[in-house]
Design an enzyme around this catalytic site. Sequence first.
Site, PDB file in Angstrom:
ATOM      1  N   CYS A  62       1.057  -0.951   0.094  1.00 22.20           N
ATOM      2  CA  CYS A  62      -0.006  -0.263  -0.078  1.00 22.20           C
ATOM      3  C   CYS A  62       0.582   1.435  -0.052  1.00 22.20           C
ATOM      4  O   CYS A  62       1.498   1.666   0.918  1.00 22.20           O
ATOM      5  CB  CYS A  62      -0.741  -0.048   1.163  1.00 22.20           C
ATOM      6  SG  CYS A  62      -1.414   1.340   1.694  1.00 22.20           S
ATOM      7  N   CYS A  93      -0.723   4.478   1.907  1.00 23.54           N
ATOM      8  CA  CYS A  93      -0.934   3.975   3.557  1.00 23.54           C
ATOM      9  C   CYS A  93      -0.052   3.073   4.322  1.00 23.54           C
ATOM     10  O   CYS A  93       0.916   2.105   3.925  1.00 23.54           O
ATOM     11  CB  CYS A  93      -2.506   4.776   4.194  1.00 23.54           C
ATOM     12  SG  CYS A  93      -3.857   4.316   3.229  1.00 23.54           S
ATOM     13  N   SER A  94      -0.948   2.330   4.548  1.00 30.37           N
ATOM     14  CA  SER A  94      -1.312   0.732   4.836  1.00 30.37           C
ATOM     15  C   SER A  94      -2.007  -0.282   5.002  1.00 30.37           C
ATOM     16  O   SER A  94      -2.331  -0.745   6.063  1.00 30.37           O
ATOM     17  CB  SER A  94      -0.446   0.913   6.399  1.00 30.37           C
ATOM     18  OG  SER A  94      -1.081   1.444   7.260  1.00 30.37           O
ATOM     19  N   CYS A  95      -3.119  -0.015   3.951  1.00 28.61           N
ATOM     20  CA  CYS A  95      -3.832  -0.847   3.842  1.00 28.61           C
ATOM     21  C   CYS A  95      -3.614  -2.335   3.607  1.00 28.61           C
ATOM     22  O   CYS A  95      -2.730  -2.956   2.948  1.00 28.61           O
ATOM     23  CB  CYS A  95      -4.823  -0.408   2.323  1.00 28.61           C
ATOM     24  SG  CYS A  95      -5.086   0.658   2.674  1.00 28.61           S
TER      25      CYS A  95
END
Lengths: 193, 92, 102
Positions: free
Chosen positions: A98, A101-103
């Site tokens: 991702c 962000c950090s999905c």
Amino acid sequence: MNILETDSARLLTAVRTLLEQKGIVSTAEVMERMATTDAANPGQGGRMVAKAWVDPAYRALLLSDGTKAAEALGIMMRGMPPLGVLENTPEVHNLVVCTLCSCYPRAVLGYPPFWYKSASFRARAVRDPRELLASEWKTVIPDAVKVRVVDSTADYRWMVLPVRPAGTEGWDEARLARIVREGDMIGVTVPGI
Amino acid sequence: MFAAGETVRVKNEWPEALGPVHIRTPHYVRGEVGEIVRYLGDFPNPEDLAFARPAERRPLYHVRFLKGAIWPEAKPDDELLIEIFGHWLERP
Amino acid sequence: MDKEAQRAHHDLGGASKFMCESVDIEPHGLTDFDREVDALRQMLAAKKLMTVDELRRGIESLPEADYHRLSYYQRWIRSITDTLLRHGVLTEDELRAALEGK
């Protein structure tokens, strides 16, 4: 000073105290949510992978609707983003990142690992995935195998169905599930025995 | 709506230069040509959700790009697969 | 690359400044602080007080140096607090008083 620059631990305590006083979010609710969140772990994804390796109908379900496949194994998906599953084959290797962000497929793998959230992983995975996997994880993708990098940018969460390693013929699901690691289901590593 | 297999171009737009925004289309793919792999469903527009505005549901697609077109040093037939909202796509 | 010059600082795909930086692949357990912030964010979303996109917007609007200096969940608590203040769920006076232990 900008109030948001307050020490983070103090900020959390103050926010939680106020939300509790106002009857918006109670400590009990936060604790309960922590417990359910802590319960999600890569073992769940590992069970899905192992079942897909031995059960062709389940594999088809997993690849067409990851959410239903997770629910079929009793994993709580209500309120979670839809889950998509990408299959590694002898021709294609998938890697999930991702960049914005950090999905992460938290419902089936738990909290994202530290490296997944790092700036260097996010930057390098899309641009030079082969070098990234080889240098950091010693995962060498042969030239004949196409690398497909999946940038998880929106409402789905993505998990990789790895290739079942040779030498596991005749193994049952429980034994197979034990060889599947977190990184195998993101594509930074491949399962082996 | 776009169909699977259709060629699309990501709009070469840079709203972040104009003021506060929240965008889910990575910078590196703007202006690039790709192929619709599949329609993933309609989802509330994150560009509005991020500002607590009413968010219309918009179609979301999985779009495939060849890496070589974006980063020349990449192995040319390696791929990128990215979720992109329909309002960021156009027919080239 | 012209596109890279226009990227927002959180939009990290292919960012040249990180291409030669190694990835720390060691496991790092979460602290109680981390887990509490995570759970609090989920509760606020469940109660329709903030969306995950608002969380992200708040994180993205941190100055670049803070974005990279702060830990993952330190960014979150800043964004959560900012959002709650924006929505008037909390006021700055209340927050200051709570921080002073009143």
